[in-house]
Design an enzyme around this catalytic site. Structure first.
Site, mmCIF file in Angstrom:
data_model
loop_
_atom_site.group_PDB
_atom_site.id
_atom_site.type_symbol
_atom_site.label_atom_id
_atom_site.label_comp_id
_atom_site.label_asym_id
_atom_site.label_seq_id
_atom_site.Cartn_x
_atom_site.Cartn_y
_atom_site.Cartn_z
ATOM 1 N N ALA A 111 68.659 73.125 39.682
ATOM 2 C CA ALA A 111 70.155 72.503 39.290
ATOM 3 C C ALA A 111 71.434 73.430 39.511
ATOM 4 C CB ALA A 111 70.292 72.217 37.837
ATOM 5 N N LYS A 113 67.839 81.409 35.295
ATOM 6 C CA LYS A 113 69.330 80.947 35.386
ATOM 7 C C LYS A 113 70.161 82.018 35.797
ATOM 8 C CE LYS A 113 69.086 76.950 32.362
ATOM 9 N NZ LYS A 113 69.753 76.196 31.246
ATOM 10 N N ASP A 160 76.844 71.253 20.575
ATOM 11 C CA ASP A 160 76.538 70.381 21.929
ATOM 12 C C ASP A 160 75.367 69.720 21.710
ATOM 13 O OD1 ASP A 160 77.469 69.134 24.234
ATOM 14 O OD2 ASP A 160 76.441 70.852 25.170
#
Length: 583
Positions: A15, A40, A146
């Site tokens: 992603a 990441k 979140d």
């Protein structure tokens, strides 16, 4: 050959977004050691923001301690070629949003006990984060902000993991977020979060309650056609019991869900653990089968084809491997590295100092320690050769323990509020604005982003948009200097929308009134019926007067009324002898 990034082989790009990229990677070591994990990386322009990096390191010190079975574990925070990254555990599974869609496509809904298992385990992870304390016993006051289906991952082994902890506040600073700006997905916010007020762990409980409500009913709770409407729905917090939308639900769940979704935080569960226990008690009382083993078996049914393909072809499932380029500058081997040998990170002492490696105290971050004679090389005690400037020389320390998970979007994650925080340098003078808005429930957007009615902004031109249902939107563009200022704004009511509807009565020909105004006789096509509620009066000779309400929402609606005869009119009618006229 796969491109390399430090000591990791990048197998597949998973992603990417506004903050960085995510890769499936392999870490290799001595004697055939190999481990799949996720890497990441931050985008280069964020790696150059010193303020961002400082905040990122502060939060890394806290999130390094978020080690719990229901939280995705992070192994390392470091930089390669000036690109900051973190490695985290590779989880075979799907997030809750994709699982929900896969169940819909298969026509196999997620069973209620399994829904409760997912939410209960997610609550366990939240409770650990909320109650985390430092080594002096002071709370960190972690709030996720979140929680949503996208940030709850269900593994094929039946595990439940919260993901994307860590850099909400840092991300906000990098994007120059104003004080009072909203962070998170609007449809999963709490009323106090929408209002721009301070939040605590009960805001996360509310968000998890939204997820539970939506899974039980199969419908979005607050999501509307626009962000403004969504925020208004959250603010109003009108929540229907799940059983009203899904009558097939077992009894007892309504009370659990509605307590988590109470508008007033004081009326909710005090802790995520209380929420979890309420769900577990309900499962026990109903003798429900909801173990992680049951969840794993369900996922094997939903993802049977994928799991079979993965078993035959490996984690890439036959897809073309990632061909690069790797993020930033890919380091090359040099110095004492032997062919095929991968450099490793240095160890880390509790006080943040780099531990001596190979029994020597003068080894630097860009050297490789040579083990003493007879000593087995320990990869965890070797240095890295990234070819990049030493982070220790720039920032005073290096963290190679588990750090924070980088969010790959604008979504806000956990915000850490340490009990003792070093004093920040004074900020330059800002404009401190208070909007005195009528109506009070109007939604405010500042420079295109939702905001509280009190906010700080750098002096200069500011664009303020105000919207409210039933009012004409207003846009103010003006320049403001530093200091406190109050801005009065009154929105004008919008002309009501009109629709064409039909009103029918039995008997036909009845007069239709709204208040003292005659609308017409039935059947009446009302071409200018304003949107909303209308109270009507219906009259016809020989019949009782009837009153009724209609709610006009769209064109083409039809409303039917039946009037009842007066007793005197019935007596004057000829008797019914059962004889019918022939035609």
């Amino acid at each position: 050959m796969h491109p390399t990034f430090g000591r990791y082989e990048l197998l597949k790009r998973l992603a990417g977004g506004g903050m960085g990229e995510v890769y499936l990677a392999r870490q290799r070591g001595i004697d055939g050691f190999s481990k799949l994990l996720v890497v990441k990386t931050l985008l280069p322009h964020l790696c150059e923001d010193e303020e961002f990096i400082t905040m990122f390191k502060d939060e890394a010190r806290v999130t390094a301690q978020l080690i719990h079975p229901n939280i995705c574990q992070v192994f390392e925070f470091d930089q390669v070629g000036g690109v900051y990254y973190m490695s985290m555990e590779y989880l075979r599974g799907e997030d809750l949003r994709r699982l929900w869609k896969a169940c819909e496509q298969k026509g196999t809904p997620l069973r209620v006990p399994l829904i409760c298992r997912v939410i209960s385990d997610a609550a366990a992870g939240l409770d650990f984060a909320h109650s985390l304390r430092d080594n002096k016993g002071e709370p960190y006051n972690i709030v996720h902000r979140d929680i949503s289906p996208q940030n709850i991952l269900v593994t094929f082994e039946g595990g439940v993991k919260l993901i994307d902890f860590g850099v909400a506040k840092a991300a906000g600073r990098a994007q120059h977020t104003r004080t009072g700006a909203l962070k998170g997905k609007y449809s999963y916010m709490s009323p106090e979060q929408v209002a721009g007020a301070e939040v605590d762990g009960r805001s996360d409980i509310f968000a998890l309650g939204i997820v539970l409500h939506e899974l039980l009913t199969g419908r979005r709770l607050f999501k509307a056609d626009s962000d403004v409407q969504t925020l208004a729905r959250v603010r109003e917090c009108n929540v229907a019991p799940p059983s009203r939308l899904n009558p097939q639900l077992p009894p007892g769940l309504d009370a659990i869900v509605l307590k988590a979704l109470a508008k007033d935080p004081n009326d909710r569960y005090r802790t995520a653990q209380e929420f979890r226990l309420a769900i577990e008690d309900w499962l026990i009382q109903g003798r429900m089968s909801a173990a992680s083993a049951h969840l794993a078996e369900f996922l094997k049914t939903i993802y049977a084809d994928r799991l079979d393909k993965e078993a035959r072809l490996g984690p890439l499932m036959g897809e073309a491997p990632f061909a690069g380029p790797a993020p930033g500058a890919t380091p090359t081997s040099k110095g004492n590295n032997s062919p095929g040998q991968t450099p490793s990170a240095p160890t880390f002492e509790p006080m943040g100092k780099v531990a001596p490696m190979g029994g020597k105290s003068d080894v630097t971050l860009n050297q490789r320690a040579t083990p003493a004679r007879g000593e087995v090389p320990d990869p965890s005690r070797m240095t890295t050769e990234s070819g990049a400037p030493s982070w220790r020389s720039r920032n005073g320390m290096r963290i190679s323990v588990a750090a924070a998970v980088v969010a790959i979007g604008a979504a806000a994650m956990f915000v850490m509020v340490p009990a003792k925080k070093p004093a920040a340098p004074p900020e330059p003078p800002q404009a401190e604005l208070t909007l005195n808005v009528q109506p009070e429930n109007a939604t405010v957007l500042v420079d295109g982003a939702p905001s509280a009615k009190q906010f700080k902004h750098k002096p200069g031109q500011i664009r303020i948009e105000l919207q409210a249902d039933g009012y004409v939107p207003q846009v103010l563009t003006s320049s403001f200097g530093p200091g406190s200022q109050t801005v009065p704004v009154a929105l004008q009511k919008a002309a009501p929308k009109v629709h064409m509807v039909t009103i029918s009565t039995e008997p036909a020909g009845s007069e239709i009134y709204e208040g003292a105004r005659l609308i017409g006789r039935s059947p009446k096509v009302w071409t200018d019926a304003s949107e909303g509620e209308h109270e009507l009066t219906l009259q016809h000779d020989g019949y009782h007067e009837e009153r009724g309400k209609v709610v006009v929402a769209k064109d083409g609606e039809e409303f039917n009324f039946k009037l009842h005869k007066l007793e005197s009119a019935r007596k004057n009618q000829p008797p019914d002898l059962g004889i019918k006229a022939e035609r």
